[in-house]
Design a protein around this motif. Structure first.
Motif, PDB file in Angstrom:
ATOM      1  N   THR A  24       0.866  -1.091   0.192  1.00  0.00           N
ATOM      2  CA  THR A  24       0.025  -0.075   0.159  1.00  0.00           C
ATOM      3  C   THR A  24       0.785   1.238  -0.290  1.00  0.00           C
ATOM      4  OG1 THR A  24      -1.902  -1.318   1.442  1.00  0.00           O
ATOM      5  CG2 THR A  24      -1.773   1.015   1.237  1.00  0.00           C
ATOM      6  N   THR A  25       0.457   2.200  -0.577  1.00  0.00           N
ATOM      7  CA  THR A  25       1.244   3.619  -0.698  1.00  0.00           C
ATOM      8  C   THR A  25       0.261   4.404   0.084  1.00  0.00           C
ATOM      9  OG1 THR A  25       2.088   3.494  -2.793  1.00  0.00           O
ATOM     10  CG2 THR A  25       1.816   5.588  -1.939  1.00  0.00           C
ATOM     11  N   VAL A  26       0.972   4.935   1.342  1.00  0.00           N
ATOM     12  CA  VAL A  26       0.296   5.751   2.321  1.00  0.00           C
ATOM     13  C   VAL A  26       0.902   7.156   2.173  1.00  0.00           C
ATOM     14  CG1 VAL A  26      -0.287   5.930   4.815  1.00  0.00           C
ATOM     15  CG2 VAL A  26      -0.353   3.776   3.671  1.00  0.00           C
ATOM     16  N   ARG A  27       0.034   8.214   2.167  1.00  0.00           N
ATOM     17  CA  ARG A  27       0.141   9.581   2.275  1.00  0.00           C
ATOM     18  C   ARG A  27      -0.075  10.096   3.422  1.00  0.00           C
ATOM     19  NH1 ARG A  27       0.272  14.358  -1.858  1.00  0.00           N
ATOM     20  NH2 ARG A  27      -0.252  16.189  -0.542  1.00  0.00           N
ATOM     21  N   VAL A  28       0.688  10.764   4.188  1.00  0.00           N
ATOM     22  CA  VAL A  28       0.367  11.447   5.629  1.00  0.00           C
ATOM     23  C   VAL A  28       0.592  12.795   5.049  1.00  0.00           C
ATOM     24  CG1 VAL A  28       0.806  11.815   7.981  1.00  0.00           C
ATOM     25  CG2 VAL A  28       0.881   9.506   6.926  1.00  0.00           C
ATOM     26  N   THR A  29      -0.515  13.720   5.336  1.00  0.00           N
ATOM     27  CA  THR A  29      -0.619  15.401   4.951  1.00  0.00           C
ATOM     28  C   THR A  29      -0.913  15.985   6.186  1.00  0.00           C
ATOM     29  OG1 THR A  29      -1.263  14.603   2.651  1.00  0.00           O
ATOM     30  CG2 THR A  29      -1.456  16.953   3.399  1.00  0.00           C
ATOM     31  N   VAL A  30      -0.349  16.905   6.680  1.00  0.00           N
ATOM     32  CA  VAL A  30      -0.427  17.796   7.574  1.00  0.00           C
ATOM     33  C   VAL A  30      -0.800  19.268   7.322  1.00  0.00           C
ATOM     34  CG1 VAL A  30       0.593  18.621   9.943  1.00  0.00           C
ATOM     35  CG2 VAL A  30       1.073  16.351   8.781  1.00  0.00           C
ATOM     36  N   PHE A  31      -1.838  19.732   7.644  1.00  0.00           N
ATOM     37  CA  PHE A  31      -2.434  21.007   7.418  1.00  0.00           C
ATOM     38  C   PHE A  31      -3.153  21.587   8.584  1.00  0.00           C
ATOM     39  CE2 PHE A  31      -5.772  18.515   6.251  1.00  0.00           C
ATOM     40  CZ  PHE A  31      -7.109  19.105   6.353  1.00  0.00           C
ATOM     41  N   ASP A  32      -3.519  22.685   8.728  1.00  0.00           N
ATOM     42  CA  ASP A  32      -4.610  23.378   9.487  1.00  0.00           C
ATOM     43  C   ASP A  32      -5.633  23.638   8.943  1.00  0.00           C
ATOM     44  OD1 ASP A  32      -5.970  24.940  11.491  1.00  0.00           O
ATOM     45  OD2 ASP A  32      -4.271  26.120  12.245  1.00  0.00           O
ATOM     46  N   PRO A  33      -6.775  23.009   8.996  1.00  0.00           N
ATOM     47  CA  PRO A  33      -8.222  23.402   8.416  1.00  0.00           C
ATOM     48  C   PRO A  33      -8.673  24.952   8.660  1.00  0.00           C
ATOM     49  CG  PRO A  33      -8.279  21.275   9.572  1.00  0.00           C
ATOM     50  CD  PRO A  33      -7.032  22.032  10.136  1.00  0.00           C
ATOM     51  N   ASP A  34      -8.098  25.447   9.845  1.00  0.00           N
ATOM     52  CA  ASP A  34      -8.849  26.868  10.155  1.00  0.00           C
ATOM     53  C   ASP A  34      -7.717  27.903   9.611  1.00  0.00           C
ATOM     54  OD1 ASP A  34     -10.941  25.773  11.395  1.00  0.00           O
ATOM     55  OD2 ASP A  34      -9.635  25.435  13.356  1.00  0.00           O
ATOM     56  N   LEU A  35      -6.790  27.470   8.984  1.00  0.00           N
ATOM     57  CA  LEU A  35      -5.878  28.562   8.427  1.00  0.00           C
ATOM     58  C   LEU A  35      -6.550  29.637   7.686  1.00  0.00           C
ATOM     59  CD1 LEU A  35      -2.534  28.190   6.718  1.00  0.00           C
ATOM     60  CD2 LEU A  35      -3.952  29.471   5.478  1.00  0.00           C
ATOM     61  N   ASP A  36      -6.191  30.889   7.765  1.00  0.00           N
ATOM     62  CA  ASP A  36      -6.776  32.003   7.214  1.00  0.00           C
ATOM     63  C   ASP A  36      -5.688  32.717   6.185  1.00  0.00           C
ATOM     64  OD1 ASP A  36      -7.647  34.470   6.490  1.00  0.00           O
ATOM     65  OD2 ASP A  36      -8.014  35.308   8.684  1.00  0.00           O
ATOM     66  N   LEU A  37      -6.430  32.636   4.909  1.00  0.00           N
ATOM     67  CA  LEU A  37      -5.392  33.263   3.960  1.00  0.00           C
ATOM     68  C   LEU A  37      -4.603  34.546   4.079  1.00  0.00           C
ATOM     69  CD1 LEU A  37      -4.254  32.324   1.110  1.00  0.00           C
ATOM     70  CD2 LEU A  37      -6.353  33.850  -0.007  1.00  0.00           C
ATOM     71  N   GLY A  38      -5.463  35.300   4.851  1.00  0.00           N
ATOM     72  CA  GLY A  38      -4.681  36.746   5.239  1.00  0.00           C
ATOM     73  C   GLY A  38      -3.989  36.591   6.607  1.00  0.00           C
ATOM     74  N   HIS A  39      -4.051  35.581   7.198  1.00  0.00           N
ATOM     75  CA  HIS A  39      -3.217  35.631   8.653  1.00  0.00           C
ATOM     76  C   HIS A  39      -2.436  34.079   8.629  1.00  0.00           C
ATOM     77  CE1 HIS A  39      -6.396  38.833   9.037  1.00  0.00           C
ATOM     78  NE2 HIS A  39      -5.239  39.461   9.584  1.00  0.00           N
ATOM     79  N   HIS A  95      -3.795  19.325  11.657  1.00  0.00           N
ATOM     80  CA  HIS A  95      -4.542  18.033  11.444  1.00  0.00           C
ATOM     81  C   HIS A  95      -3.794  17.149  10.654  1.00  0.00           C
ATOM     82  CE1 HIS A  95      -7.178  20.586  13.788  1.00  0.00           C
ATOM     83  NE2 HIS A  95      -8.233  19.766  13.422  1.00  0.00           N
ATOM     84  N   VAL A  96      -4.115  15.660  10.857  1.00  0.00           N
ATOM     85  CA  VAL A  96      -3.319  14.814  10.357  1.00  0.00           C
ATOM     86  C   VAL A  96      -4.205  14.136   9.148  1.00  0.00           C
ATOM     87  CG1 VAL A  96      -1.939  12.471  10.144  1.00  0.00           C
ATOM     88  CG2 VAL A  96      -1.562  14.526  11.876  1.00  0.00           C
ATOM     89  N   LEU A  97      -4.143  14.351   7.870  1.00  0.00           N
ATOM     90  CA  LEU A  97      -4.988  13.291   6.936  1.00  0.00           C
ATOM     91  C   LEU A  97      -4.196  12.167   6.493  1.00  0.00           C
ATOM     92  CD1 LEU A  97      -7.273  13.472   4.813  1.00  0.00           C
ATOM     93  CD2 LEU A  97      -5.853  14.911   3.231  1.00  0.00           C
ATOM     94  N   VAL A  98      -4.764  11.262   6.531  1.00  0.00           N
ATOM     95  CA  VAL A  98      -3.963   9.863   6.030  1.00  0.00           C
ATOM     96  C   VAL A  98      -4.688   9.295   4.847  1.00  0.00           C
ATOM     97  CG1 VAL A  98      -3.515   7.558   6.553  1.00  0.00           C
ATOM     98  CG2 VAL A  98      -3.127   9.483   8.333  1.00  0.00           C
ATOM     99  N   THR A  99      -4.256   9.153   3.626  1.00  0.00           N
ATOM    100  CA  THR A  99      -4.862   8.477   2.528  1.00  0.00           C
ATOM    101  C   THR A  99      -4.149   7.483   1.876  1.00  0.00           C
ATOM    102  OG1 THR A  99      -3.760  10.357   1.111  1.00  0.00           O
ATOM    103  CG2 THR A  99      -6.071  10.635   1.695  1.00  0.00           C
ATOM    104  N   SER A 100      -4.694   6.226   1.415  1.00  0.00           N
ATOM    105  CA  SER A 100      -4.114   5.189   0.876  1.00  0.00           C
ATOM    106  C   SER A 100      -4.413   4.874  -0.310  1.00  0.00           C
ATOM    107  CB  SER A 100      -4.013   4.034   1.938  1.00  0.00           C
ATOM    108  OG  SER A 100      -5.499   3.510   2.326  1.00  0.00           O
ATOM    109  N   ARG A 101      -3.608   4.023  -1.013  1.00  0.00           N
ATOM    110  CA  ARG A 101      -4.202   3.234  -2.218  1.00  0.00           C
ATOM    111  C   ARG A 101      -3.066   2.044  -2.613  1.00  0.00           C
ATOM    112  NH1 ARG A 101      -0.088   4.825  -5.801  1.00  0.00           N
ATOM    113  NH2 ARG A 101       1.069   6.879  -5.438  1.00  0.00           N
ATOM    114  N   PRO A 102      -3.543   1.115  -3.516  1.00  0.00           N
ATOM    115  CA  PRO A 102      -2.489   0.022  -3.710  1.00  0.00           C
ATOM    116  C   PRO A 102      -1.512   0.547  -4.204  1.00  0.00           C
ATOM    117  CG  PRO A 102      -5.069  -0.369  -4.268  1.00  0.00           C
ATOM    118  CD  PRO A 102      -4.714   1.183  -4.041  1.00  0.00           C
ATOM    119  N   ALA A 103      -0.450  -0.210  -3.857  1.00  0.00           N
ATOM    120  CA  ALA A 103       1.008   0.302  -4.598  1.00  0.00           C
ATOM    121  C   ALA A 103       1.147  -0.528  -5.830  1.00  0.00           C
ATOM    122  CB  ALA A 103       2.122  -0.184  -3.310  1.00  0.00           C
ATOM    123  N   GLY A 104       1.767   0.300  -6.713  1.00  0.00           N
ATOM    124  CA  GLY A 104       2.135  -0.240  -7.964  1.00  0.00           C
ATOM    125  C   GLY A 104       3.012  -1.267  -8.036  1.00  0.00           C
TER     126      GLY A 104
END
Length: 257
Positions: free
Chosen positions: A76-91, A99-108
């Motif tokens: 499996t290929t797993v991607r761990v993405t870290v971002f702040d859902p409350d980020l304000d473009l101006g600040h 927050h931690v977003l984990v997504t996965s898909r079958p590995a080639g």
């Protein structure tokens, strides 16, 4: 599969990530519940989280979240993405709740066929961070593909080679493996191969390619992939050094999640 902090993700929760494109990630291949260079992936996440959000990321929590995304068997290929859902473009200075977003898909299946790449002048923004901002990489990849190549190889205005859009590049001059010393996103696969095979690190320019006997691309998803052409310089589609590096990488035992 997609989970945010261990819960099924609501598309609305991804709006900030889609619209601001501010965050970082790592991608890892999980084979039989093991990851080569797991500690390096976790350290990358911790380091980049501190750089982008001024916050600490707990490695054991990340491992727990990744385990949820991995089947008992298979690859499996797993991607761990870290971002702040409350980020304000101006600040953006206020973004400090990653927050931690984990997504996965079958590995080639591996190995993949050789790459033909075109050089393009580009220096990555903040090369030490594996940013979710992939616009430039995808743009240059698209331009390369529109001219008959598979991908782009980044060089600076003086023709110094750094990396590919989503992979590191290495060379063989007939006697030694050479890794470019230009600023780049240091890949986990490259780091593991540096520990497994003797090498030198030095400046590599496009003008040096006439002395190159083989070239290869590396990242966690592709392992070791031959590069068979750079611009008009043709290179072998297969070479003993690429086979050796691939075998050495395969022999590295992954860490259990």
């Amino acid at each position: 599969m997609a989970e945010l902090n261990g819960d099924p993700v609501d598309p609305a929760q991804l709006q900030t990530l889609a619209l601001t494109n501010y965050g970082h990630f790592t991608s890892m291949r999980v084979d039989g519940g093991r990851v080569r260079g797991l500690s390096l992936h976790l350290e990358r996440l911790r380091r980049d989280c501190r750089a982008l959000f001024g916050s600490d990321l707990e490695p054991e929590r990340v491992r727990e979240l990744v385990r949820r995304a991995v089947p008992v068997t298979g690859s499996t290929t797993v991607r761990v993405t870290v971002f702040d859902p409350d980020l304000d473009l101006g600040h953006p200075g206020r973004a400090d709740d990653p927050h931690v977003l984990v997504t996965s898909r079958p590995a080639g299946a591996l190995p993949l066929p050789p790459l033909r790449v075109r050089s393009t002048t580009y220096v990555r923004d903040v090369p030490s961070v594996k940013s979710v901002g992939l616009f430039a990489s995808l743009h240059h990849r698209r331009q390369a593909q529109l001219t008959g190549f598979d991908d782009a190889l980044f060089v600076d205005p003086e023709g110094v080679i750094s990396e590919g859009g989503t992979w590191n590049v290495g060379f063989f001059d007939g006697s030694q493996v050479i890794w470019p010393n230009a600023d780049c996103l240091v890949g986990v696969t490259m780091e593991l191969l540096k520990g497994a095979h003797d090498h030198v690190t030095r400046t590599v320019r496009l003008d040096d390619l006439t002395n190159v006997r083989a070239a290869f691309a590396t990242n966690a998803a592709i392992g070791v992939r031959a590069v068979s052409a750079i611009d008009g310089v043709e290179l072998p589609e297969s070479h003993p050094i690429v086979d050796a590096l691939r075998e050495e990488y395969s022999d590295i035992e992954g860490d259990l999640l």
